[in-house]
Design an enzyme around this catalytic site. Structure first.
Site, PDB file in Angstrom:
ATOM      1  N   ARG A 219     -26.653  25.394  47.785  1.00  0.00           N
ATOM      2  CA  ARG A 219     -25.847  26.407  47.104  1.00  0.00           C
ATOM      3  C   ARG A 219     -24.373  26.000  47.091  1.00  0.00           C
ATOM      4  O   ARG A 219     -23.672  26.235  46.098  1.00  0.00           O
ATOM      5  CB  ARG A 219     -26.008  27.773  47.772  1.00  0.00           C
ATOM      6  CG  ARG A 219     -27.387  28.397  47.551  1.00  0.00           C
ATOM      7  CD  ARG A 219     -27.445  29.806  48.100  1.00  0.00           C
ATOM      8  NE  ARG A 219     -26.527  30.682  47.409  1.00  0.00           N
ATOM      9  CZ  ARG A 219     -25.885  31.712  47.969  1.00  0.00           C
ATOM     10  NH1 ARG A 219     -26.055  31.962  49.270  1.00  0.00           N
ATOM     11  NH2 ARG A 219     -25.081  32.465  47.272  1.00  0.00           N
TER      12      ARG A 219
ATOM     13  N   CYS B  24     -18.534  32.578  52.598  1.00  0.00           N
ATOM     14  CA  CYS B  24     -19.945  32.254  52.341  1.00  0.00           C
ATOM     15  C   CYS B  24     -20.259  32.794  50.958  1.00  0.00           C
ATOM     16  O   CYS B  24     -19.454  32.639  50.038  1.00  0.00           O
ATOM     17  CB  CYS B  24     -20.833  32.856  53.428  1.00  0.00           C
ATOM     18  SG  CYS B  24     -20.594  34.636  53.691  1.00  0.00           S
TER      19      CYS B  24
END
Length: 284
Positions: A181, A240
């Site tokens: 990701r 994040c």
């Protein structure tokens, strides 16, 4: 038990305490099944624990531009915690079943509210159960108390701060998402893949050993020290996808004695909501 806990507590240490003023919170959650945590709690939880939901209790309202898990209103969160028996000096223990992925959010939020006596159960509910300790299906009746927060705004930064410091060589931006990701691959949670330019990747699960427990403090200190190249921990900004697993990296740094790093709470989901903000892909 004497003393307080401010980072981690083991299942054995928790089992030794007999203080009725301690408060345990079950933070289990699943991003793809929002009923999971409540159902898991109902099936069995640590005795005396109360459930807190990531999205209903530990996050604020969504605007479409503030990320998937914006910070909650601190007064509302304090009122919720007070209604569950938390007050100044209460030892709080948070746990989940995902290596601390969600419980670390409550750990950070309490520190943000100025409540340092909060610890994460190392190894989570698995560590408790695997040692033969019982679970319960009882929902405890708790006496409400007054919890007056002492907000610590210096513990986090916003998107404007991050954007304004992208060219600052002293800034160390650490992204806690999985490497794919981070590279912009296999993005299933946010509409845009990639990362904030200049960020470096430290997958939060790298804080754990094969046994599911946090790595020893010395090992974490070496790993994060290498990552930040010996820089000042206060210059480290954690992010994040939505400000949840970044708290795991903050906790790991605190365990390592690398204190006062900060959170960009909006994280990637907020950052990528504005097409004017730059995006990077690849390994960084």
């Amino acid at each position: 038990m004497n003393g307080t806990f401010g980072t981690l507590i083991s299942a054995a240490e928790l089992a030794d305490q007999a203080d009725a003023n301690w408060r345990l919170f079950d933070c289990r959650f699943d991003l793809r099944n929002r009923r999971y945590g409540r159902d898991a709690y109902a099936s069995g939880h640590l005795p005396g624990a109360v459930y807190l939901d990531l999205e209903e209790d530990l996050s604020g309202p969504l605007s479409g531009l503030n990320g998937r898990h914006p910070l909650p209103d601190p007064q509302l969160l304090a009122a919720k915690l007070g209604s569950l028996g938390v007050t100044t000096g209460t030892q709080v223990v948070a746990y989940d079943d995902a290596g601390g992925m969600f419980a670390a959010r409550l750990w950070w939020l309490l520190r943000w509210l100025g409540h340092p006596t909060v610890a994460l159960l190392d190894g989570g509910i698995q560590a408790w159960a695997s040692s033969g300790r019982a679970l319960s299906q009882d929902v405890p009746a708790l006496t409400a108390r007054v919890f007056s927060p002492r907000l610590q705004p210096a513990l986090h930064v916003d998107a404007t701060y991050v954007h304004g410091h992208l060219d600052d060589p002293a800034l160390c931006l650490i992204d806690a998402r999985a490497p794919d990701r981070f590279r912009g691959e296999n993005e299933t949670l946010d509409p845009v893949g990639g990362h904030i330019p200049g960020a470096i990747n430290r997958f939060f699960r790298d804080n754990l050993g094969p046994d599911g427990l946090f790595k020893p403090a010395a090992q974490l200190q070496e790993e994060f020290g290498t990552l930040i190249k010996g820089g000042d921990a206060h210059r480290v900004i954690h992010q994040c996808g939505s400000g949840v697993t970044a708290c795991h990296n903050i906790l790991a740094m605190e365990v390592a004695g690398l204190t006062d790093s900060r959170l960009y709470a909006g994280s990637w989901s907020e950052w990528c909501a504005d097409p004017a903000r730059p995006v990077a892909t690849g390994p960084g």
